[in-house]
Write a protein that holds these residues in place. Structure first.
Motif, short mmCIF file in Angstrom:
data_model
loop_
_atom_site.label_atom_id
_atom_site.label_comp_id
_atom_site.label_asym_id
_atom_site.label_seq_id
_atom_site.Cartn_x
_atom_site.Cartn_y
_atom_site.Cartn_z
N VAL A 1 0.85 -1.21 0.00
CA VAL A 1 0.00 0.00 0.00
C VAL A 1 0.87 1.25 0.00
O VAL A 1 0.63 2.20 -0.75
CB VAL A 1 -0.97 -0.02 1.21
CG1 VAL A 1 -1.67 1.33 1.37
CG2 VAL A 1 -1.99 -1.14 1.06
N ALA A 2 1.92 1.25 0.82
CA ALA A 2 2.84 2.40 0.87
C ALA A 2 3.53 2.61 -0.47
O ALA A 2 3.61 3.74 -0.96
CB ALA A 2 3.87 2.20 1.98
N ILE A 3 3.99 1.53 -1.09
CA ILE A 3 4.65 1.64 -2.40
C ILE A 3 3.66 2.15 -3.44
O ILE A 3 4.00 3.01 -4.27
CB ILE A 3 5.26 0.30 -2.82
CG1 ILE A 3 6.46 -0.03 -1.94
CG2 ILE A 3 5.65 0.31 -4.30
CD1 ILE A 3 7.00 -1.44 -2.10
N ASP A 4 2.44 1.65 -3.41
CA ASP A 4 1.43 2.09 -4.38
C ASP A 4 1.21 3.59 -4.32
O ASP A 4 1.18 4.27 -5.34
CB ASP A 4 0.11 1.36 -4.16
CG ASP A 4 0.16 -0.11 -4.55
OD1 ASP A 4 1.12 -0.53 -5.23
OD2 ASP A 4 -0.76 -0.85 -4.14
N VAL A 5 1.07 4.14 -3.13
CA VAL A 5 0.82 5.56 -3.00
C VAL A 5 2.08 6.39 -3.30
O VAL A 5 2.01 7.45 -3.93
CB VAL A 5 0.20 5.90 -1.62
CG1 VAL A 5 1.19 5.77 -0.50
CG2 VAL A 5 -0.43 7.27 -1.63
N LEU A 6 3.25 5.91 -2.89
CA LEU A 6 4.48 6.63 -3.20
C LEU A 6 4.80 6.61 -4.68
O LEU A 6 5.33 7.58 -5.23
CB LEU A 6 5.65 6.03 -2.40
CG LEU A 6 5.65 6.37 -0.91
CD1 LEU A 6 6.63 5.49 -0.16
CD2 LEU A 6 5.95 7.85 -0.69
N SER A 7 4.45 5.52 -5.35
CA SER A 7 4.75 5.42 -6.79
C SER A 7 3.94 6.41 -7.63
O SER A 7 4.29 6.66 -8.78
CB SER A 7 4.50 3.99 -7.28
OG SER A 7 3.11 3.71 -7.29
N GLN A 8 2.91 6.98 -7.05
CA GLN A 8 2.11 7.98 -7.75
C GLN A 8 2.68 9.39 -7.63
O GLN A 8 2.18 10.33 -8.26
CB GLN A 8 0.67 7.97 -7.22
CG GLN A 8 -0.03 6.64 -7.38
CD GLN A 8 -0.06 6.18 -8.83
OE1 GLN A 8 -0.47 6.93 -9.71
NE2 GLN A 8 0.40 4.97 -9.07
N GLN A 9 3.73 9.55 -6.85
CA GLN A 9 4.30 10.87 -6.59
C GLN A 9 5.32 11.24 -7.66
O GLN A 9 6.06 10.40 -8.17
CB GLN A 9 4.94 10.91 -5.20
CG GLN A 9 4.01 10.51 -4.08
CD GLN A 9 2.69 11.24 -4.11
OE1 GLN A 9 2.65 12.47 -4.16
NE2 GLN A 9 1.59 10.50 -4.07
N LYS A 10 5.35 12.52 -7.97
CA LYS A 10 6.29 13.04 -8.97
C LYS A 10 7.73 12.77 -8.51
O LYS A 10 8.07 13.00 -7.35
CB LYS A 10 6.08 14.54 -9.15
CG LYS A 10 6.90 15.14 -10.24
CD LYS A 10 6.55 16.58 -10.45
CE LYS A 10 7.40 17.14 -11.59
NZ LYS A 10 7.08 18.53 -11.85
N GLY A 11 8.55 12.26 -9.41
CA GLY A 11 9.95 11.99 -9.10
C GLY A 11 10.23 10.57 -8.64
O GLY A 11 11.39 10.20 -8.50
N PHE A 12 9.18 9.77 -8.42
CA PHE A 12 9.38 8.38 -8.02
C PHE A 12 9.98 7.61 -9.19
O PHE A 12 9.57 7.77 -10.34
CB PHE A 12 8.03 7.75 -7.64
CG PHE A 12 8.12 6.28 -7.32
CD1 PHE A 12 8.46 5.84 -6.06
CD2 PHE A 12 7.88 5.34 -8.31
CE1 PHE A 12 8.54 4.49 -5.77
CE2 PHE A 12 7.96 3.99 -8.04
CZ PHE A 12 8.29 3.56 -6.76
N VAL A 13 10.95 6.74 -8.91
CA VAL A 13 11.59 5.92 -9.95
C VAL A 13 11.29 4.44 -9.74
O VAL A 13 10.83 3.77 -10.65
CB VAL A 13 13.12 6.16 -9.99
CG1 VAL A 13 13.79 5.24 -11.01
CG2 VAL A 13 13.43 7.62 -10.28
N SER A 14 11.55 3.92 -8.53
CA SER A 14 11.36 2.49 -8.31
C SER A 14 11.29 2.18 -6.82
O SER A 14 11.63 3.02 -5.98
CB SER A 14 12.50 1.69 -8.94
OG SER A 14 13.72 1.95 -8.27
N ALA A 15 10.87 0.95 -6.54
CA ALA A 15 10.83 0.46 -5.15
C ALA A 15 11.04 -1.04 -5.16
O ALA A 15 10.68 -1.73 -6.13
CB ALA A 15 9.49 0.79 -4.50
N ARG A 16 11.62 -1.53 -4.10
CA ARG A 16 11.74 -2.98 -3.90
C ARG A 16 11.85 -3.25 -2.41
O ARG A 16 12.23 -2.38 -1.63
CB ARG A 16 12.91 -3.57 -4.67
CG ARG A 16 14.25 -3.09 -4.23
CD ARG A 16 15.36 -3.67 -5.08
NE ARG A 16 16.63 -3.09 -4.68
CZ ARG A 16 17.77 -3.44 -5.18
NH1 ARG A 16 17.83 -4.37 -6.11
NH2 ARG A 16 18.88 -2.89 -4.77
N VAL A 17 11.50 -4.46 -2.04
CA VAL A 17 11.56 -4.89 -0.64
C VAL A 17 12.45 -6.13 -0.57
O VAL A 17 12.39 -6.99 -1.46
CB VAL A 17 10.14 -5.23 -0.11
CG1 VAL A 17 10.20 -5.70 1.33
CG2 VAL A 17 9.23 -4.03 -0.25
#
Length: 108
Positions: free
Chosen positions: A23-39
């Motif tokens: 859920v946190a990644i989903d909302v952060l990925s919508q923000q300007k400047g986001f590139v990637s995420a992994r756990v």
């Protein structure tokens, strides 16, 4: 720039943690400047988990934490992280003298 946020999560709580971090990644990925995420999970300590985020610059990362939906969906989870510095800038390898084994990082 990249962000490494570590969490100590008991094995019994990791399924619920996975839902919350998604859920946190989903909302952060919508923000300007986001590139990637992994756990990831530490191979020697299975209760040590890390969330790795990449943003185009530190300003975009800091601004990404400000919107209301991020404060509701991501900040509560992030506040449970191990208390340590999390934001890192990419360094070209020539700035790290004597580190022949490091791979080159391109400026973003």
């Amino acid at each position: 720039m990249f962000v490494v946020i570590r969490f100590r999560v008991g094995e019994a709580e990791q399924a619920r943690f996975a839902e919350r971090v998604q859920v946190a990644i989903d909302v952060l990925s919508q923000q300007k400047g986001f590139v990637s995420a992994r756990v990831g999970r530490n191979v020697d300590d299975p209760e040590l988990l890390a969330l790795d985020l990449e943003f185009v610059n530190v300003g975009s990362y800091r601004r990404a934490l400000s919107p209301y939906d991020v404060k509701v969906a991501a900040v509560p989870l992030l506040s449970e992280a191990i208390d340590e510095p999390t934001a890192y800038e990419d360094l070209p390898t020539q700035r790290l003298a004597g580190t022949d084994s490091m791979t080159a990082t391109q400026d973003r």
